[in-house]
Design a protein around this motif. Structure first.
Motif, mmCIF file in Angstrom:
data_model
loop_
_atom_site.group_PDB
_atom_site.id
_atom_site.type_symbol
_atom_site.label_atom_id
_atom_site.label_comp_id
_atom_site.label_asym_id
_atom_site.label_seq_id
_atom_site.Cartn_x
_atom_site.Cartn_y
_atom_site.Cartn_z
ATOM 1 N N ASP A 41 4.814 5.460 -6.675
ATOM 2 C CA ASP A 41 3.369 5.321 -6.518
ATOM 3 C C ASP A 41 2.744 4.849 -7.826
ATOM 4 N N GLN A 93 10.336 6.407 4.881
ATOM 5 C CA GLN A 93 10.647 7.385 5.928
ATOM 6 C C GLN A 93 11.518 6.756 7.031
ATOM 7 N N THR A 150 0.859 -1.185 0.000
ATOM 8 C CA THR A 150 0.000 0.000 0.000
ATOM 9 C C THR A 150 0.901 1.242 0.000
ATOM 10 N N PRO A 151 0.403 2.350 -0.568
ATOM 11 C CA PRO A 151 1.190 3.589 -0.544
ATOM 12 C C PRO A 151 1.542 4.003 0.879
ATOM 13 N N ASN A 152 0.617 3.762 1.799
ATOM 14 C CA ASN A 152 0.864 4.136 3.188
ATOM 15 C C ASN A 152 2.087 3.389 3.738
ATOM 16 N N LEU A 153 2.136 2.074 3.491
ATOM 17 C CA LEU A 153 3.265 1.277 3.987
ATOM 18 C C LEU A 153 4.563 1.701 3.285
ATOM 19 N N SER A 171 -3.931 4.736 -6.156
ATOM 20 C CA SER A 171 -4.259 5.089 -4.771
ATOM 21 C C SER A 171 -4.112 3.890 -3.830
ATOM 22 N N HIS A 222 5.410 4.549 2.104
ATOM 23 C CA HIS A 222 5.931 5.831 2.584
ATOM 24 C C HIS A 222 6.441 5.733 4.022
ATOM 25 N N LYS A 223 5.794 4.872 4.800
ATOM 26 C CA LYS A 223 6.304 4.671 6.166
ATOM 27 C C LYS A 223 7.684 4.008 6.110
ATOM 28 N N SER A 256 1.724 0.905 -4.252
ATOM 29 C CA SER A 256 3.031 1.524 -4.539
ATOM 30 C C SER A 256 4.071 0.420 -4.669
#
Ligand SMILES: Cc1ncc(COP(=O)(O)O)c(C=O)c1O
Length: 352
Positions: free
Chosen positions: A317, A304, A295-298, A320, A300-301, A323
């Motif tokens: 990406d 980071q 997922t994009p959320n994972l 939605s 980016h985490k 990624s």
């Protein structure tokens, strides 16, 4: 924030994450960590205007096969000007590009006419989409990144030649920046039809992105048009000297190919299990990089938290819900790099 810079942009990464430039483990590119050892540069090479040395073109002919070609300062400047040249010489219909892939192609074609996309993640789906667009005569030009960066997809030379034949007044552009580990998969192993343009980069396999050198293989008509835009002295003298040595050094090439192929599974194993446990899946495997889908959320985490530990990764990406996270190679001879990665991976249980 993660999309602000291209892979390998350590100065921007340092500004964003507050870490000295020389304290990164940079896994954000697919550039070989084991660069070709550059020979000493003769003093006159710094002084003279860099007319193309016949020895460079001989070395290119021996490494890439005997096809008419043009040297440029990386393949990037050609990627920028090729679309307008090919449009002027050929079809005005849409150029077809992978929806996921090195985005500079899309940027270039977007400037000068309609574009359409095919699936960049799956060879079967892409083949169906391109076949059906060809059957409906909807393809003006076709751009294939082979193998694709970052998705790793690879089309056979037979498939590519078949599409080249089907194009009606259009060009097939094949970007082979990452093909050097499997030279027999290159279209340069074949006789090239006049409507095929092939791009090669000396930056990736040879680990020489800094010298900025690439080659374009195409018909004399296309090369002449490109030459006009590129102008004289487009490859600096030191780059020519280094490339002559690298392209002629078959022993280094063979050993490096074997080493990269041999180490590919170790490079993958470093990341595979911990990322699977976080819900990611393997999406691409190449000798110079591997990608995990998540997922994009994972993504980016992970990007980071890796950056906070001094490891620079490359998130891409897709949409939605999806990624890719790309991991370049680690120099396995440096225990401290593996240690840094293990420390980071151990810290990831908090993300579960
Ligand atoms: C697929 C692909 N093609 C071409 C390039 C440009 O490479 P260069 O200009 O260094 O030859 C890149 C750079 O990352 C790439 O990923």
């Amino acid at each position: 924030m993660s999309q602000l810079f291209h892979g390998g942009d350590l100065h921007t990464a340092s500004n964003v994450f507050g870490r000295p430039v020389d304290d990164w483990l940079d896994l954000s590119t697919g550039i070989n960590q084991h660069s070709y050892p550059a020979p000493a540069i003769a003093p006159e090479v710094w002084q003279r205007l860099p007319y193309l040395q016949p020895a460079l073109m001989d070395a290119a002919a021996s490494y890439y096969n005997q096809h008419p070609c043009l040297a440029s300062s990386g393949s990037q400047p050609v990627i920028e000007i090729l679309p307008s040249i090919l449009r002027a010489l050929g079809s005005a219909k849409a150029a077809w590009l992978a929806d996921v892939g090195y985005q500079e192609h899309r940027h270039g074609w977007n400037q000068c006419g309609p574009i359409k996309t095919y699936n960049g993640l799956c060879v079967q789906q892409a083949t169906q989409q391109i076949d059906s667009a060809m059957a409906n005569d909807e393809v003006g030009h076709l751009v294939i990144i082979n193998p694709n960066n970052p998705t790793g997809t690879l089309f056979s030379v037979e498939q590519l030649l078949f599409w080249a034949q089907q194009l009606n007044n259009g060009f097939l552009v094949v970007d082979e920046a990452f093909i050097d580990t499997h030279p027999t998969a290159s279209l340069l192993s074949q006789t090239l039809p006049d409507n095929v343009v092939i791009l090669r980069s000396v930056g990736k396999f040879f680990g020489l992105a800094g010298i900025r050198l690439g080659f374009t293989f195409a018909s004399p008509r296309v090369l002449a048009a490109l030459q006009q835009h590129i102008g004289p002295w487009s490859v600096n003298g030191p780059a020519q000297s280094v490339a002559i040595a690298a392209l002629n050094d078959q022993v280094w090439q063979q050993q490096m190919r074997q080493q990269l192929i041999h180490q590919a599974s170790t490079q993958l194993q470093l990341w595979h299990q911990p990322l699977l446990q976080l819900g990611a899946s393997l999406a691409a495997q190449h000798e110079l990089f591997r990608c995990f889908a998540m997922t994009p959320n994972l993504a980016h985490k992970l990007h980071q938290s890796a950056a906070e530990q001094g490891i620079l990764l490359r998130p891409v990406d897709i949409n939605s819900g999806k990624s890719l996270l790309r991991f370049g190679n680690i120099d396995l001879s440096q225990a401290k790099f593996q240690q840094r990665c293990r420390t980071w991976l151990r810290s990831l249980h908090t993300l579960r």
